[in-house]
Design a protein around this motif. Structure first.
Motif, PDB file in Angstrom:
ATOM      1  N   TYR A  89       0.858  -1.177   0.000  1.00 56.98           N
ATOM      2  CA  TYR A  89       0.000   0.000   0.000  1.00 56.98           C
ATOM      3  C   TYR A  89       0.898   1.232   0.000  1.00 56.98           C
ATOM      4  N   LEU A  90       0.692   2.084  -0.982  1.00 56.95           N
ATOM      5  CA  LEU A  90       1.494   3.301  -1.136  1.00 56.95           C
ATOM      6  C   LEU A  90       0.699   4.497  -0.628  1.00 56.95           C
ATOM      7  N   SER A 108      -2.859   3.912  -2.377  1.00 51.39           N
ATOM      8  CA  SER A 108      -2.926   3.117  -3.606  1.00 51.39           C
ATOM      9  C   SER A 108      -2.395   1.717  -3.337  1.00 51.39           C
ATOM     10  N   LEU A 109      -3.065   0.732  -3.911  1.00 53.92           N
ATOM     11  CA  LEU A 109      -2.563  -0.636  -3.873  1.00 53.92           C
ATOM     12  C   LEU A 109      -1.626  -0.824  -5.061  1.00 53.92           C
ATOM     13  N   MET A 110      -0.378  -1.212  -4.771  1.00 50.92           N
ATOM     14  CA  MET A 110       0.649  -1.243  -5.812  1.00 50.92           C
ATOM     15  C   MET A 110       1.335  -2.606  -5.872  1.00 50.92           C
ATOM     16  N   ARG A 111       1.665  -3.006  -7.081  1.00 47.40           N
ATOM     17  CA  ARG A 111       2.568  -4.138  -7.259  1.00 47.40           C
ATOM     18  C   ARG A 111       3.986  -3.584  -7.299  1.00 47.40           C
ATOM     19  N   SER A 124       5.298   1.029 -10.746  1.00 49.15           N
ATOM     20  CA  SER A 124       4.934   1.738 -11.975  1.00 49.15           C
ATOM     21  C   SER A 124       3.535   2.306 -11.826  1.00 49.15           C
ATOM     22  N   THR A 125       3.253   3.364 -12.575  1.00 49.53           N
ATOM     23  CA  THR A 125       1.937   3.982 -12.512  1.00 49.53           C
ATOM     24  C   THR A 125       1.629   4.717 -13.809  1.00 49.53           C
ATOM     25  N   ALA A 153       4.918   6.701   2.157  1.00 53.45           N
ATOM     26  CA  ALA A 153       4.914   5.577   3.086  1.00 53.45           C
ATOM     27  C   ALA A 153       4.486   4.331   2.324  1.00 53.45           C
ATOM     28  N   LEU A 154       5.099   3.218   2.658  1.00 59.25           N
ATOM     29  CA  LEU A 154       4.735   1.926   2.079  1.00 59.25           C
ATOM     30  C   LEU A 154       4.402   0.962   3.208  1.00 59.25           C
TER      31      LEU A 154
END
Length: 254
Positions: A89-90, A108-111, A124-125, A153-154
């Motif tokens: 989570y970003l 944002s939910l991020m890979r 990436s986005t 924050a992650l």
């Protein structure tokens, strides 16, 4: 002759004792409430001081050119967790100078892909997203990140997916065995750092191929003319285990 007991002296004593007990029962909740409120105020003040010190630390690291080149090594458990996981989570936020003076948080939910040789995190986005605008504004100074990128924050965790286990396991022993084999179920890790948009075309393409190889089922989020590559350099970490025990780490003090 039968003795006659005089109760004239004992009755007032009983009444006095009852009054004292009643007053104590009335006073105890008040004292307890006042004490708890005072303890909460002290704890909140300590947490506020700690958060302010942490923000000052992050800002000083980012704004310092000499310390801007610092790299971890990250703690072993962080490296292991980042190597095992691909979802995070970003958290981003605008500064008080943007959005009409009111900070605006965004999640944002991020890979992601962890680069152990650089102790960096790749993501990436799409450039036509809110988080890209916020990251760009932060890198320009709007998010206190300065030239080093926007402060972010992650949140990464390695907790086992209980629904996955329940559908594949028939007993508590097999559940435990599968959890141990997966290496998960122990830590929740909050990382603070700077997130920068990779502008170098060759470097961005190299990162893109690494990220795609690590996330082969999600090319729609990685490959495309409007997809930017992001790099996160970690500054500090909070590592919380399943017992709610917290370990803090940063690039200066370790």
């Amino acid at each position: 002759m039968t003795a006659i007991t005089d109760n004239t002296t004992t009755t007032p004593r009983i009444h006095a004792s009852s009054s004292i007990i009643s007053f104590a029962l009335f006073l105890c909740p008040i004292v307890y409430t006042v004490t708890k409120r005072h303890q909460r105020r002290v704890q909140e003040g300590a947490r506020r001081t700690e958060r302010e010190a942490e923000r000052a630390f992050l800002s000083s690291i980012v704004s310092s050119r000499e310390q801007g080149s610092l790299r971890p090594p990250l703690p072993a458990i962080v490296r292991q967790s980042l190597s095992r996981r691909r979802l995070a989570y970003l958290g981003t936020v605008t500064s008080s100078s943007a959005g009409g003076g009111v900070p605006c948080p965004h999640l944002s939910l991020m890979r992601f892909t962890y680069l152990p040789e650089e102790d960096a995190i790749l993501m990436s986005t799409n450039v036509y997203t809110k988080k890209y605008d916020m990251l760009s504004a932060g890198a320009a100074g709007g998010g206190d990140g300065g030239e080093g990128g926007a402060l972010v924050a992650l949140l990464v965790h390695d907790f086992a997916d209980s629904s996955h286990f329940s559908s594949h396991s028939s007993s508590s022993s097999s559940l435990s065995e599968e959890a141990n084999n997966s290496g998960g179920g122990m830590y929740s890790i909050t990382l603070n750092g700077t997130c920068s948009v990779v502008k170098d075309v060759l470097l961005a393409e190299n990162y893109r191929q690494i990220h795609l190889k690590n996330n082969p089922d999600y090319p729609q989020f990685i490959v495309g003319d409007n997809i930017a590559m992001l790099r996160v350099d970690v500054i500090s970490a909070r590592i919380c285990n399943i017992k709610d025990e917290v370990i803090k780490w940063n690039v200066v003090d370790g």
